[in-house]
Design an enzyme around this catalytic site. Structure first.
Site, PDB file in Angstrom:
ATOM      1  N   MET A  50       0.850  -1.191   0.000  1.00 52.00           N
ATOM      2  CA  MET A  50       0.000   0.000   0.000  1.00 52.00           C
ATOM      3  C   MET A  50       0.886   1.240   0.000  1.00 52.00           C
ATOM      4  SD  MET A  50      -3.025  -1.199   2.586  1.00 52.00           S
ATOM      5  CE  MET A  50      -3.215  -2.972   2.900  1.00 52.00           C
ATOM      6  N   GLU A  51       0.414   2.274  -0.690  1.00 54.82           N
ATOM      7  CA  GLU A  51       1.271   3.406  -1.011  1.00 54.82           C
ATOM      8  C   GLU A  51       1.795   4.181   0.194  1.00 54.82           C
ATOM      9  OE1 GLU A  51      -1.629   5.182  -3.556  1.00 54.82           O
ATOM     10  OE2 GLU A  51      -2.288   6.598  -2.051  1.00 54.82           O
ATOM     11  N   SER A  52       1.144   4.070   1.337  1.00 51.88           N
ATOM     12  CA  SER A  52       1.603   4.813   2.508  1.00 51.88           C
ATOM     13  C   SER A  52       2.906   4.252   3.072  1.00 51.88           C
ATOM     14  CB  SER A  52       0.538   4.787   3.602  1.00 51.88           C
ATOM     15  OG  SER A  52       0.512   3.518   4.229  1.00 51.88           O
TER      16      SER A  52
END
Lengths: 261, 333, 333, 261
Positions: A50-52
């Site tokens: 996930m991009e975070s």
């Protein structure tokens, strides 16, 4: 009457597109539900990013955003957007990017920015987030979106995330993706009516399958698509198996956060 | 070279933020945002801020709604599945000359801009953005300010050919060097070492990139407590200027191991923020009339705060329900 | 997309390294170098390697001395206070046409080159190097190879003006994308998660930048053991191709919490490496004649290895003496 | 006869140049000994950095390289060369860079690369390491080096680390440091004979102090310096205090690793 919803069918159709061992970079909402369904099912070795900053997420409870503690728990490594998006994604280590959006055109270009003009929008959305990056840099992308005429449009109001015909810098002319020096590209679109793919030569969207079991017809797909779509290769999509529905309802989204039971 | 950091009250810390400052807010969408610090900015009525969260959540929607923001260079503003950012929407929809100017970016290029700032270089290269409307010069919402406004780069991006290998076209994105970085963390040491569990997001990079770094934390702890595992700490203390002890300083966003998202807050805020007038009422009710952070916590009430507590090991609260359309009242639980 | 990593023997792992490969060696000068992997490269007689350690230690001096290296793009080669890198010196001193070509860099720009590789971008900007002889084109030792050799950038650096802010001159440094990355770690999980205590140096970045990543470790452990604290692990497993269990795989360099530098090794190596002939003898004696890693450890002997053991908490061995000029024999301790 | 060595005096003279609270990026060897002596003495709040990734190091035993576990123990944070050299140093967060070298010229340019021509050197050294970066990017640098005529040279054989007159790219002409766009610059040189600083206008090295207590004279400094050096402002340097010697011998380098007792 089917004993499952459009949202469920869509999530399941999305999950089926993933293969075991793939590295999947996933946005919140339906992309996450589909990916976790696959992870609980036929792709236990998929690596969910996930991009975070999340790596190899395997949550015990459904995260409702890409930064949720539920996604962090028991991960073997953690980074930031610099590593996830600036290293893994850009360095071509992501097999599949899984995206939502507000509009999609027949070349798989996605709009998640606004309806109407960009300067004076009629409706403003949250914005790209990482979608533009993922659409450009993943080895392939899967788009998941409700099938409505105002969403499947001839021309997106704002080209947030490049598909197969993209903007040339700086003049904005639409050019083929390869000409802009981009790899990857849209692989499939999962909608509330069926599954679309892209012609290998023309890169135009065509209907590959539809939810016949739910009463969807190719005509319904055409009516709800704002551009001409080839339906000649379309076949009915297998309805959900009991196992798929069971996993979705008891393991992935028992609260119905995204499935809205 | 000064001995850092200063321990200040919430009010004194935010008094250091000036009108027109460029402000980075730590955290990610609805997770570990510096809400307590941002609330105080609203109370102290700062104006003309340049926002550069990456991405923005309720703290950005609130600053826009409260009229504190002039510019946002941001890739996303939202509350995830809780609902839409109505203040942001209202600020830009159908407006030929909005008070708030919104410049769209992406997660990756926003991160690279902060990374460039943290590295002291004027730009970094990216392979993203090519093919998107986001970088077209004609679409640039800040075009008319560029060149005059020293807080903004002279152009949004530049494109050059790689001189070393295959001659690939590369997009250069300009550094972000915020005036102020606001962070909320689980713990901060007396010498500024910041301990974060769960995602650290871009907080480390933003702290290095920013001129003034204000860190609020659930607890200020003796530095010695943080010296057993250096890799567990997120930010070295020498970049931290001000520390503030502020329990529940990330509420209503989630703080790993401390508390989860407050769904009641999001329900009420989203309902109120749909209309300008109701939003003003909410603002007065929750921020301006209740007298600072202590008043805010009192208004929330202990029962509600206790309901949000997370499992210290799992990091989240496994009992809490998150569907706003099926939310029970706190009193019913 | 293949299921990673493969668990191989030392011999099979190094068989994947080809003549002419560009090889990055993890660790830092005399700390946590992948010595066991490098020894095997020497045994298997690889030739024409391009080295890019940042910085290099005994493993680089050895590869140069053993005739395995053709090019080094390196900021420093040495053994810290133990003594000088005699094989490296011999390879470049007074030679109009050396077999080994040495291209000087700096710690920062070497790190940025690896970082660029890890980010998939062709270059990164730096404010270093300006004013130094290191970047003058006329001094470039690889000038004649550039343009023809696909492993080398077409020019050493490029200088451009910042288009966004003050027009500052910025040096662009080209990415490094090694064919092979060799790392030794304390532990590696069965799925490749690399656990490192003490400095991780550039190993994470190099693993991402490299095409083939080989990790040797003191122990291969079940992945579940490594899942309690994600921030404690240095490298995500999906970038690791091959894992090798290799106790004392960093000997004679130090491994935090496992063993300290072996001063006897450095004394003997430095003495031997001063002269070509004695170095050949050392090479036969310690690497070629004793039959692989097990033979090497046997030759060192348990008494000596036990003397090197570090305190698991402090990370080092507080008893070990480090002055080579006052070193007692192991048998005397 | 003094009851201390040149090495000790040099380490102590170096330590005295540091102020409390400064952020010091330090190389191995004498720079490290001086810095740790200051840290044990009058600069307890100095933040000691090492290029391999160490932050706020406060070792219980003398590290003998910048990556030694002794330097890591009980640090509050740890990074890599990317953070230390690409962020802290380049972002002007380092007050003092503390460097050694093989040659220095009167403008404080350092050579740690080779003697003779670069293409065919008579003697090759280990190389820059981080020295070039530190000399360019620290707010000021302190150089520590043995005082010999072949080390204090009119012109360094290779300009590894820029001082006050630096190479213009790409033609190599020597130009003033500011003209190359560099901040910082050499602040002092500590040698086996005394302490040198740089004229604020001409940026040429001058003798500020010498170890009179050890029998060093300004003539000795001139004889051992390969360029003209102004000695008109030179004063005797205070000999080591008992406390300084005690700290050095019992706390900092009891093994004599660098002090060679």
């Amino acid at each position: 009457m089917s004993n499952y919803s459009r949202l469920e069918m869509m999530a399941i159709a999305g999950a089926r597109l993933l293969a075991n061992g793939e590295v999947v970079l996933v946005g919140t909402g339906l992309p996450l539900v589909s990916t976790l369904l696959a992870k609980h099912g036929h792709t236990p070795d998929a690596i969910v990013l996930m991009e975070s900053g999340l790596y190899d997420s395997n949550p015990q409870a459904l995260p409702f955003c890409v930064a949720d503690a539920r996604g962090v728990y028991q991960t073997p490594w953690i980074g930031t957007a610099v590593e996830l998006m600036g290293q893994f994604l850009q360095n071509q280590m992501v097999d599949v990017g899984f995206l939502g959006g507000a509009q999609v055109d027949r070349f798989g270009n996605i709009n998640s920015t606004c309806i109407g003009s960009y300067a004076e929008p009629n409706k403003r959305f949250e914005g790209s987030g990482g979608a533009c990056d993922i659409a450009i840099l993943a080895k392939k992308t899967i788009i998941i979106i409700a099938h409505e005429r105002q969403r499947f449009v001839d021309k997106v109001d704002f080209l947030t995330s490049p598909g197969w015909k993209v903007r040339r810098y700086p003049d904005g002319k639409l050019i083929p993706r390869e000409e802009a020096g981009l790899w990857g590209g849209p692989y499939a679109v999962v909608s509330t009516l069926g599954l679309m793919k892209f012609d290998p030569v023309s890169h135009e969207m065509y209907l590959e399958g539809y939810y016949a079991d739910m009463g969807v017809t190719v005509e319904a797909v055409r009516e709800n698509t704002g551009f001409y779509i080839d339906v000649s290769k379309a076949r009915p999509i297998e309805p959900p198996t009991r196992h798929e529905l069971h996993l979705l309802r008891t393991e992935v989204d028992p609260e119905g956060i995204f499935m809205k039971y | 070279m000064t001995v850092k950091p200063k321990r200040l009250s919430l009010e004194d810390a935010i008094a250091l933020v000036k009108d027109g400052d460029q402000v980075f807010t730590g955290g990610w969408t609805v997770v570990r945002r510096p809400m307590g610090l941002v609330y105080e900015i609203v109370r102290q009525k700062r104006r003309g801020l340049y926002l550069c969260a990456n991405p923005g959540g309720p703290e950005v929607d609130l600053l826009i709604g409260a009229g504190c923001a002039r510019v946002g260079e941001i890739n996303y503003i939202g509350h995830e599945v809780f609902g839409h950012p109505y203040c942001f929407r209202r600020a830009v929809e159908n407006k030929a000359s909005p008070d708030y100017l919104h410049d769209d970016w992406t997660v990756q290029t926003g991160a690279l801009r902060i990374l460039a700032g943290s590295m002291g270089v004027p730009f970094l290269p990216s392979l993203s953005l090519k093919g998107s409307d986001i970088i077209l010069p004609e679409r640039d919402p800040l075009k008319e300010l560029r060149g005059d406004d020293p807080k903004l780069p002279k152009q949004k991006v530049a494109v050059i050919k790689d001189p070393f290998w295959e001659g690939q076209e590369v997009v250069l994105v300009p550094a972000l060097r915020p005036d102020v970085c606001l962070i909320h963390a689980q713990e901060v040491g007396e010498k500024g070492t910041v301990y974060i569990r769960g995602g650290t997001f871009l907080d480390y990079h933003a702290a290095l990139a920013s001129k003034l770094v204000i860190v609020s934390a659930e607890r200020i702890v003796p530095e010695a407590e943080l010296r057993s595992r250096p890799e567990a700490n997120a930010i070295p203390g020498f970049t931290v200027d001000v520390i503030v002890e502020l329990p529940f300083g990330a509420h209503p966003t989630a703080l790993y191991g401390y508390y989860d998202n407050d769904p009641w807050w999001f329900r009420d805020y989203l309902e109120a923020s749909k209309k300008e007038e109701e939003f003003r009422f909410w603002l007065n009710d929750w921020l301006l009339d209740c007298g600072g952070h202590a008043g805010y916590l009192k208004k929330l009430g202990n029962t509600r705060l206790e309901h949000l507590r997370s499992d210290p090991e799992k990091g989240y609260n496994a009992e809490i329900r998150r569907r706003l359309d099926k939310l029970e009242e706190v009193s019913e639980i």
